[in-house]
Design an enzyme around this catalytic site. Sequence first.
Site, PDB file in Angstrom:
ATOM      1  N   GLY B 245      39.941 -37.639  43.816  1.00 49.28           N
ATOM      2  CA  GLY B 245      40.403 -39.017  43.868  1.00 49.28           C
ATOM      3  C   GLY B 245      39.980 -39.767  42.608  1.00 49.28           C
ATOM      4  N   LYS B 641      22.387 -29.177  48.102  1.00 46.91           N
ATOM      5  CA  LYS B 641      23.396 -28.335  47.439  1.00 46.91           C
ATOM      6  C   LYS B 641      24.597 -29.179  46.997  1.00 46.91           C
ATOM      7  CE  LYS B 641      24.517 -24.126  49.023  1.00 46.91           C
ATOM      8  NZ  LYS B 641      25.155 -23.099  49.897  1.00 46.91           N
ATOM      9  N   GLN B 646      27.638 -32.519  43.029  1.00 46.67           N
ATOM     10  CA  GLN B 646      28.222 -33.794  42.610  1.00 46.67           C
ATOM     11  C   GLN B 646      27.654 -34.230  41.270  1.00 46.67           C
ATOM     12  OE1 GLN B 646      30.608 -36.226  43.999  1.00 46.67           O
ATOM     13  NE2 GLN B 646      29.335 -37.130  45.565  1.00 46.67           N
ATOM     14  N   VAL B 711      25.386 -40.423  44.515  1.00 48.44           N
ATOM     15  CA  VAL B 711      25.290 -39.461  43.417  1.00 48.44           C
ATOM     16  C   VAL B 711      26.657 -39.167  42.795  1.00 48.44           C
ATOM     17  CG1 VAL B 711      23.205 -38.357  44.251  1.00 48.44           C
ATOM     18  CG2 VAL B 711      25.424 -37.517  45.039  1.00 48.44           C
ATOM     19  N   GLU B 713      28.765 -40.825  40.778  1.00 49.00           N
ATOM     20  CA  GLU B 713      29.206 -41.262  39.454  1.00 49.00           C
ATOM     21  C   GLU B 713      28.112 -41.242  38.396  1.00 49.00           C
ATOM     22  OE1 GLU B 713      32.361 -44.632  40.225  1.00 49.00           O
ATOM     23  OE2 GLU B 713      31.037 -44.456  41.950  1.00 49.00           O
TER      24      GLU B 713
END
Lengths: 347, 750
Positions: B245, B641, B646, B711, B713
């Site tokens: 997205g 994990k 991310q 977490v 960005e």
Amino acid sequence: MKRFDYSRPASVAEALAAWQPGSAWLGGGTNLVDLMKTGAVMPDRLIDLAGIPGLEDIEVSDDGSARIGALVRNSDLAHDPAFAAAFPMVAEAILAGASGQLRNAATVGGNLMQRTRCAYFTDPSSACNKRVPGSGCAAVGGVNGTHAVLGWSDSCIATNPSDFAVPLAALGAVVSVEGSDGRREIPFSEFHRLPGKTPEIDTALDPGELIVGLRLPAGAAAFRGHSRYLKLRDRTSYAFALVSAAAALRMEGDTIAEARLALGAVAAKPWRAAEAEALLAGQSPSPELFTRAAEAATGGATPSGDNDHKIELARRIAARALTLAAAGTPARMPALPASVHGDNAHA
Amino acid sequence: MPDTVQFPMRFGSSSGQPVTRRDGIAKVTGTATFAADNAPANLLHAVYVSAAIARGTVTSMDVEAAKAHPGVVEVYTPDNVPPLPGDASSKPFMFAFRFEPLQDNSVRYANQPIALVLAETLEAATEGARLLAPKYAAETPRIGLDGNAPFEIEGGGFGLPGTTVHGDVEAGHAAAEASVDLTYETPEQYHNAMEMHAVVAEWDGDHVVLDVPSQALVMSCAAYGYYLGIPAENVTIRCPYLGGGFGSKAALNGPTVLAIHAARLIGRPVKLMLKRDQMFGPVFHRGATRQRVRIGVDGDARMTVLDHESLAVTSSFDDFIESAANASQGIYSAGALRSAHKGVRADVGTPGPMRAPGEASGSAALESAMDEMAEKAGIDPLEFRLRNYAETEPGSGKPYSSKALRECYAQGAERFGWSRRPLAPRQMTDENGMLVGWGMGTALFAAPMFAAKARAVIRPDGTGLVETAAADMGQGAWTVLAQIAADSLGLPLDMVEFRSGASTLPDAGVAGGSGHTATAGGALHAAGQDVVARLAEMATADPDSPLHGAGNATIVARDGRFWVEGDDSRSDGFADILARNGGAEIEGTGGANRPQEAGAAHAMYAHGAVFAEVKVDPDLFQTRVTRLVGAFAAGRIINPKLAESQLMGGMIWGLSFALHEEAKYDMRTGRVVNGDLAGYHVPVNADVKGLEVITVHEDDPYVNPLGIKGVGEIGITGTVGAIANAIWHATGTRIRRFPVRIEDLLAGSR
């Protein structure tokens, strides 16, 4: 996309008989189908060659020559042990191109027939003399940082995108073609054309002629110990070359008995540097020699737009490729992926 | 629920465990259905025509030719399409962007939809669109940062950052003993999620069901309802998965609304999926910026001023200004701080939020400038940052709710080996003669929270059901939110059914701003607590329960049973309790939001430090990132994990920003010439080496009840500058235009 007919001949003879103006040969389709989707190319008929037997052989002979069927997949050729050992820089060039999936689909004949990746050629709404003769060249004055610096004309400044073709040019390959008038062979140096006033004609193939194979001449494998293909690009895979070079030396002791050098991504054809080769023959390898050869290789280069950096980079990659070739083909070949970062870049 | 009933959240049973992505197998085996995988009966395929000019008008289209093509059912152009019920040029809600429902013949950016073809097959629709062969009257487009006069921004609204000043900026400049005054540029970038924007719309009277990727399912129903002229409750969105997205699917876009409109007009279900090149125009992007960063320091290299101005491109008809200069707020201590923004209008599609909007571009410039200032001051870049460490939020003076940045610096530097870094550039080479450089940057991202609701049920068999309309765009919401829910219910993960991804469920808010886990997770936690408390009350009030008469406060829920704390002989199973009390399921609800006073009392950010190693060819300037170490403190990590994945994804995005991503515009036509994934480069696997993420422990009692920061960005911030700084350290050449290209380094060396 535009509707088209499709046929799948069982032999070369059937394929040739099926051809008529407006037809296109379909190999792996990795470039042609993309162009059909954008509408840059709109054939009336696809003649799918996949069902033709006898065009998938790779033969490497004791005299240092090789024959490669037109339908051999790029991956299969690069990973053929006998071929990769005899022509390591060809394997290196193939594996520097595209991505694993594309190489698995793309054929040897199709690789030679791929079109330029000039964005204005791909986009049907842009002026392009190669796509629509006489419509103009939108790349001139447009986004052209990767365009040609050698052999271009006012009508077209596009480059040939193939990696594979660069070492083939250096090794003096021969393209075997068949048409309604029978078979003939086209020297590699004559196969791809510079644009001149007719950029719509990419190759020396006559309409209806089909590539059936490639031949590397006797002695081509004599360069195996000192040959490299180097490709400069901003990411490690799935990117066309900014510039590239194939360099091969036949050494006799410390002397270069014979040299081969070709540049990629600088012109509408792989750029064989005959003057540089002559300059290298009979000399001992040295940085100064290679610098001079690289300068000779780019002699006459002029920017076609915002791309004068390519001239200097072509010079530098030619010198680097010669230097690495002189140092010897790495023991583990093909050295993957071809990279200016040296032999362990794939670790 | 009585105020006295409070169960401590138990972590360690599910939360905190590195649970493997629960939808992973479905995704890699192709059984996960994305929007365009749906094909209701009687479906029509839609393909729209993209404008080939950036400014002007469409003068003609060959509608007859398109309609004559076999399989083509309808062609919509401005001549025959009835207007949308809701005004597409209005801004009725916060995330509304203006778009083109074929209202007239004007073209205001390249790739704007100018006609829509419906056909029985995708192929027929595609050919019908080609046959329209539009003709144009083109005007000279205004493209880029210099294509038009800049305009001042009246700050305040969404996408309209203004000017923020703390302290006396002029005095800060005057007090500086050394300073830098530097200008950086970032290009137009396009989100290019793997899944292009798509919709399958099926109407039933004035109700519509949409299979559409959405980062905000419930909120979007109201937005679609506005344009379609129907109540929000008449819109159902199904979105179990998004193929990425990155902000582009947080707001509605024109092509999607147009396809839904067309489905209603034609009276059949319609599917539209954008082609890759159509991603470059009507579906948002990150606007280009030119940023001037001025830093002044005193004799101790303490900042007297941090003065950051940004000029950003927006469209000619709507406002979204990349809030780049705000990256200098909240991060370093300085005598005075200024962040100022201006806009410039261009004939491009409107920019929008793209992963770390503002922060990514701003951090690239700020962290580069910090490096240049450190160089000028003659001190190590990490030492420079430590010397200007913000103990409280600069400007506001608010305490941080938590801030383990010092630990991030220390742990990252230790793992990377930063202490061995030579101060001067061009000091290191590898065995192949490649130039080696090391750089670092600080990572910062706000820790917001939005409003959400959830529902939780304990069923007669003792299993749990939890519901909230969350969005999993690959980040792992299916997994992480289920972990939180399981803990809130006192159930093992495999005894909890988690329903999500549909707008008929309670609103989980927007999956954006790195706030989704905190927001949707907070609501699930509250709902779980609610139902467990109800069930506990039922048990303790039940004379037949071993827990009868035990005070709620001494009871814990674990593995589907209540236990008296410290007395393992007294317990009662969820199913047993329900069976003795009528046998019906029991339901609870919960919500999450951040009280205003909490935000007023503390500054809330996730922090990090990124260290980069690059190798640069000394002659050819091919540049590869060979190591990236990121240490991040982001509150409680629910799933290590997935959180590390991310963060890695963010860092790779930073690598992409530093070295690859750039939409190249033909200035004559205003068209992007590299609008596909062969031409618009992002890193390939082989470009990502030695990537390491450290999550630094951080307890945050203020940010939200679960102590979660985001977490999603933060990994981009810090990384871009770290890589640019490493390139300078390797080569001695400073490139102030992103991405850093081979030809720039060549020019810089000569």
